[in-house]
Design a protein around this motif. Sequence first.
Motif, short mmCIF file in Angstrom:
data_model
loop_
_atom_site.label_atom_id
_atom_site.label_comp_id
_atom_site.label_asym_id
_atom_site.label_seq_id
_atom_site.Cartn_x
_atom_site.Cartn_y
_atom_site.Cartn_z
N ASN A 105 0.75 -1.36 -0.07
CA ASN A 105 -0.08 -0.14 -0.09
C ASN A 105 1.01 1.15 -0.25
OD1 ASN A 105 -2.57 -1.20 -0.04
ND2 ASN A 105 -2.86 -1.25 2.10
N THR A 106 0.36 2.26 -0.40
CA THR A 106 1.01 3.68 -0.43
C THR A 106 0.98 3.93 1.04
OG1 THR A 106 0.26 4.07 -2.57
CG2 THR A 106 0.79 5.88 -1.33
N TYR A 107 2.10 4.41 1.52
CA TYR A 107 2.24 4.90 3.11
C TYR A 107 3.49 5.84 3.19
CZ TYR A 107 5.94 1.31 3.41
OH TYR A 107 6.93 0.56 3.23
N ALA A 108 3.43 6.55 4.20
CA ALA A 108 4.91 7.35 4.33
C ALA A 108 6.11 6.51 4.62
CB ALA A 108 4.57 8.51 5.48
N GLY A 109 6.68 6.03 3.73
CA GLY A 109 7.89 5.28 3.99
C GLY A 109 8.49 5.12 2.84
N VAL A 110 9.96 4.49 2.84
CA VAL A 110 10.68 4.38 1.89
C VAL A 110 10.40 3.27 0.79
CG1 VAL A 110 12.56 5.32 3.04
CG2 VAL A 110 12.34 2.88 3.25
N HIS A 111 9.54 2.17 1.24
CA HIS A 111 9.01 1.26 0.26
C HIS A 111 7.76 1.24 0.03
CE1 HIS A 111 12.98 -0.36 1.28
NE2 HIS A 111 12.59 -0.49 2.42
N SER A 112 7.12 2.47 0.14
CA SER A 112 5.65 2.82 -0.41
C SER A 112 5.41 2.32 -1.59
CB SER A 112 5.32 4.01 -0.07
OG SER A 112 4.20 4.62 -0.59
N ALA A 113 4.23 1.56 -1.87
CA ALA A 113 3.65 1.19 -3.25
C ALA A 113 4.81 0.25 -3.83
CB ALA A 113 3.29 2.46 -3.94
N GLN A 114 5.63 -0.32 -3.19
CA GLN A 114 6.45 -0.68 -3.99
C GLN A 114 6.28 -2.63 -4.23
OE1 GLN A 114 10.63 -0.87 -2.56
NE2 GLN A 114 11.07 1.21 -2.91
N ILE A 115 6.64 -3.34 -5.26
CA ILE A 115 6.40 -4.57 -5.37
C ILE A 115 7.60 -5.45 -4.50
CG2 ILE A 115 6.40 -6.74 -7.03
CD1 ILE A 115 4.32 -4.48 -7.51
N ALA A 116 6.98 -6.43 -3.78
CA ALA A 116 7.77 -6.90 -2.76
C ALA A 116 7.40 -8.54 -2.60
CB ALA A 116 7.69 -6.29 -1.43
N PHE A 117 8.24 -9.19 -1.72
CA PHE A 117 7.62 -10.55 -1.31
C PHE A 117 6.87 -10.41 -0.29
CE2 PHE A 117 11.72 -11.47 -3.71
CZ PHE A 117 11.06 -12.57 -4.59
#
Length: 213
Positions: free
Chosen positions: A70-82
């Motif tokens: 999800n989009t959030y206030a952080g460095v990995h916002s909205a990224q594709i991840a495991f």
Amino acid sequence: MEFSRFISLLPQLQTIELPGLSAQLLAVPPERAALMEALDLNALNPKKAAVTILLYPKKEQMQLVLIQRNTYAGVHSAQIAFPGGKIEPTDAHAAAAAFRETEEEIGVAAKQLTLVRSFTELYIPPSNFMVYPFLVYAPEPVEFVPDPTEVAQIVEISLQEFLENCPIALQTRATSYNPEIEVPCFIIQGHEVWGATAMILSELKETFKILVQ
């Protein structure tokens, strides 16, 4: 790759020497590689996280699952991840954390999964995390129940499609160490997959290349 073929490769997959950092660095800009080599991890005292590289059958073909955060206030916002997250004091070990987070994020319970092996850990500078990946598989088809507070989208791709038709491409992005730089990434179902996730995927791909050559 058919499920039966994957099962036949399991003994080799569990014992093969992983390509490790050399495979991970295929998905890293040269600037990032130089920074990584200069890091003093003891001084950084990174937090620890664990993720699952989850493979499972669908119509007898092995699939790979990723999530879009999800989009959030952080460095990995909205990224594709495991699927995965921080290792908590209550977790018995890193693999237990990976299984717990997988159930919390996408609704696949630990009892549905079989641990194959650990993959090579890697450090994420922007968030100061050391990530421990674990390759797991489900012997039966799975049904995802994503947590809407953490997961915006489930991203699925067949393992064969990833191995054969997803080469590393270069995309211009802003990163924590350069406001505009060409970053290696995989294009999966229209999503740019880069950073730590791409590094783990790169090792996965290089490992299967060794197995099926």
